[in-house]
Design an enzyme around this catalytic site. Sequence first.
Site, mmCIF file in Angstrom:
data_model
loop_
_atom_site.group_PDB
_atom_site.id
_atom_site.type_symbol
_atom_site.label_atom_id
_atom_site.label_comp_id
_atom_site.label_asym_id
_atom_site.label_seq_id
_atom_site.Cartn_x
_atom_site.Cartn_y
_atom_site.Cartn_z
ATOM 1 N N HIS A 86 4.854 7.883 9.565
ATOM 2 C CA HIS A 86 6.311 7.578 8.712
ATOM 3 C C HIS A 86 7.629 7.653 9.488
ATOM 4 O O HIS A 86 8.401 7.860 8.608
ATOM 5 C CB HIS A 86 6.215 8.169 7.463
ATOM 6 C CG HIS A 86 4.782 7.575 6.573
ATOM 7 N ND1 HIS A 86 4.969 8.224 5.339
ATOM 8 C CD2 HIS A 86 3.984 6.621 6.792
ATOM 9 C CE1 HIS A 86 3.854 7.437 4.658
ATOM 10 N NE2 HIS A 86 3.476 6.593 5.588
ATOM 11 N N GLU B 8 0.886 -1.035 0.096
ATOM 12 C CA GLU B 8 0.037 -0.043 -0.030
ATOM 13 C C GLU B 8 0.944 1.066 -0.005
ATOM 14 O O GLU B 8 0.194 2.400 -0.638
ATOM 15 C CB GLU B 8 -0.960 -0.051 1.299
ATOM 16 C CG GLU B 8 -1.968 1.190 1.093
ATOM 17 C CD GLU B 8 -1.661 2.447 1.872
ATOM 18 O OE1 GLU B 8 -2.125 3.420 1.977
ATOM 19 O OE2 GLU B 8 -0.416 2.383 2.634
#
Length: 962
Positions: A314, A215
């Site tokens: 992230h 993804e």
Amino acid sequence: MVSSRRGFNPIAFTPWPVTILSSLVYLALIIPIIVVHHLVPPAPKESPAGVDLEEAWHDLQHLTRQYHPYNSHSNDEVHQWLLKRIHAISATSARSESQSGPEVFVFDDNQTNLTFSSAGVAATAITGVYFESRNIVVYIRGTEDEPGEWWKSPDGEPSGKGGVLVNAHYDSVSTGYGATDNGVGVITTLQLLKYFTTPGHYPRKGLVLLFNNGEEDFLNGAYAYSQHPMSKFTHTFLNLEGAGAGGRAVLFRSTDTEVTRFYGKSEHPFGTVLARDAFKLKFIRSETDYHVFDGVFGMRGLDVAFMEPRSRYHTDQDDARHTSIDSVWHMLSAAITTTEGLVSYTGDAFDGDSGDGGKLNNGIGTLGVWFDFFGSSFAVFQLNTLFGHSVALLVVAPLLLIITSVALFAVDKMYMFSMYTYISESGGQVSLYGLRGMFRFPLILGISTALTIALAFLIMKVNPFIIYSSPYAVWSMMLSTCMFFAWFISCVADFARPSALHRAYAFSWMFGIMWVFLVIATVYQKQHGIASSYFIVFYFAGVAVATWISYLELFGLPKTQDYARRQGRLSDRTPSSDSHFLAPSADELPSSSSAAGRDFNPEDVEDEEPTESTSLLRGQQRTTFANYASARGSQESNISNQGNNSLHPKDHRLEQKWSIYLMSSAWILQFLLVAPIVIILLGQLGLFLTSATYQIGADGGSQLVIYIGIAVLSVLILLPLFPFIHRFTYHIPTFLLFILIGTLVYNLTAFPFSHSNRLKLAFVQEMDLATGNNQASLVGVEPYIHDAVHAIPSVQDGKISCTSHGYGGRTKCSWPGLKPKVAEGPYKDWVSYNISQTKDDKITRFEVSGKNTRACKLLFDSPIADFHVQGSVVDKRIPHTGPKGVSEIRLWSRNWENTWTVDVEWTKKNSERTGKVMCLWSDDNDLHVIPELDLARKFAPWWVAITKLRDGLVEGSYSFEL
């Protein structure tokens, strides 16, 4: 003499009741809104039947031990671990002796592949993608599903009601452990497998659990699912995602009202339709797998995700340490409720012609409106319902005010908009002062709004990133600025020209402004399907009723002719010289009983109408504005003995003389009609918007929009106070002035980043394999990018080059870095390629492979017309080329060191056939593999977090020219 004292009215329109009651209402609502927004409901001490929270937490810890992007060996380890956990849960799920559990089928998808593109961008060349699936698909057969294994037949088609898909991607980014992006989603999906294979929870309709891989790099796993047989079976979906690091799981998006209602039954629903509209209007440009399931497949479903703080998203702080079991339970409980509702529904809402050729026949949904109340209840209704109410309010509310105004004129009681009235018998003119205060509200609103917005520009000029770590300091500054200056201007205006019609005129102005807003909102509802303007509908409805009440109050006044006659009789008297300067004492005012026995009215003791001989001093002398509060207080005490309880106690004797007949307590009803719903809806919207946007500055986003948005929301939240704010005592505004000064100084001078709110800088290392030259780069915002780069020991002064071109508001600074060790052998052997051309020169074949990688790229300086990867599947629903051609081809393999064969068709304009052959490396779990990244992590300032810039941390390439 015994005076007739009036009882104390705790809700009178006097300074202390107005100050205390309105402040209590705001505090009683704002504090819970903030608490609910930040505190996650606690997980149960004992796991509910069918789930195991302790097991879920241990699974999350195991999953997030290493970075596990698609292009890493740890990703393969996660894949094998997931298969092991799925089989273990399926095998050990409890089954009663009298009833066998549902059949569970596990598909380890090692065959599916697909070529597709970033379709939909017609104005530019697009990116083509070839991807090989590493998805895991689990099918739990529903009790009402048809038996048989239809998927084994090449032409097999499912029958009966469509199934339900729950999706969670198990890959992480190369710089994050993936606890919330998307570890919690994966663990939730594992627990759903346990739950729906436990007796008492078997699904009626089939449930498909998709653990998709890839993804993070282009929604690759979701696209690959389109080629799996189960994609024809699932009609609805629940996508579990993470765009933050902990907190509450938010309903990001939903396709329609019908599926949203299932989520609304959750114990702690959280979200607003504003997020869906932000995606629709492209304010939010990042995407999740929802985009594929909805836009490509035509499925109907929901997107549930974590959303803050973005500073950990992230990065290495997206780990189990920075989330909690409470966050896991919040997502899991919502997923159980939503999925259970979908798999138990046997109606026809999700079956039938969808009206969209080539997509699933899963019916047609209706656009919805939804929002939560304090994270405990959920409002869901159709957009058509909102539109209908909007149109009705636009028509009915003005008509009601017009009819009421006509009735007031008919009974001779319209004091608003009236300067004078005339005595019918004598023709004399009597002043009503009905226009006094008419233009006060736009002055107050305009100045306070302008000053609040001016602070947004000031912060942007001096310290634009302060909101990154201190959003509440910004909110406090904006709210205190708006409140203090609105109060100050109101008091100055009320001191100079007191008016009993301030409330009525203020609400009338608010009515007009909100009516215009509602017109705009209604147009967007109808033409663009934008539902996030729902708060305007509620706002206008409250303001409309409050305005109507102000008009109804006028019916309690005497007729203007009666008032004029009384003033005419009063003017025949010759006042003493002192009457212009001294207000009557309480004993001089008549009691209600004495007033009934003689022709005397409370107005008779008011100031006379001003003439040329009238003293410049008013009857109640006030020397300075500093004595404003004490003067008001003395007035209130002086008149406490007069009148009966049904009349206005003449709180402010310098207002119009007829105002004694106005209701003293009507204000509280008006306030409660407007303020609570505005505080709840806009308070929640404001916090939601803040959470979604306050850290986008690190990505190059415009922060001025955020500051102006907070300023405007501050004004809208405080606007219900404006009709009453002139009655506030000085205490709270003075306190807010100190808050304003303190937060302004802090916001202008404080360092904008902290340990828990680090500035994200993106890393990439680019290597020319032909020469061995490499450039390490960090991408971030000015001026902080320079401080971070110069802190790295390997960076030498004079060898840094920086550019802002093409990085969306950020700057890229590059320097010669330490050579990476991502593959064995000489760096020239890290990428192998061969190029051959057909005789007619229309087709060029590229054969590409890379060492210790399964991701490569072909980059073209001029877009190509088409391409084909040998062995690939092409789906007509998902174009792989565009009208402007393809500028980049991304190649992903499930096998390491794979060789891709790509046939490229050039356009007629391709006179120069140049570009790059590139491979990517993303595995940074071992030290010294990418030493420059190690140095950046170790020596960058404490307020910096390192994240990835692109799919690969290291990019090795060869240039080609044909």
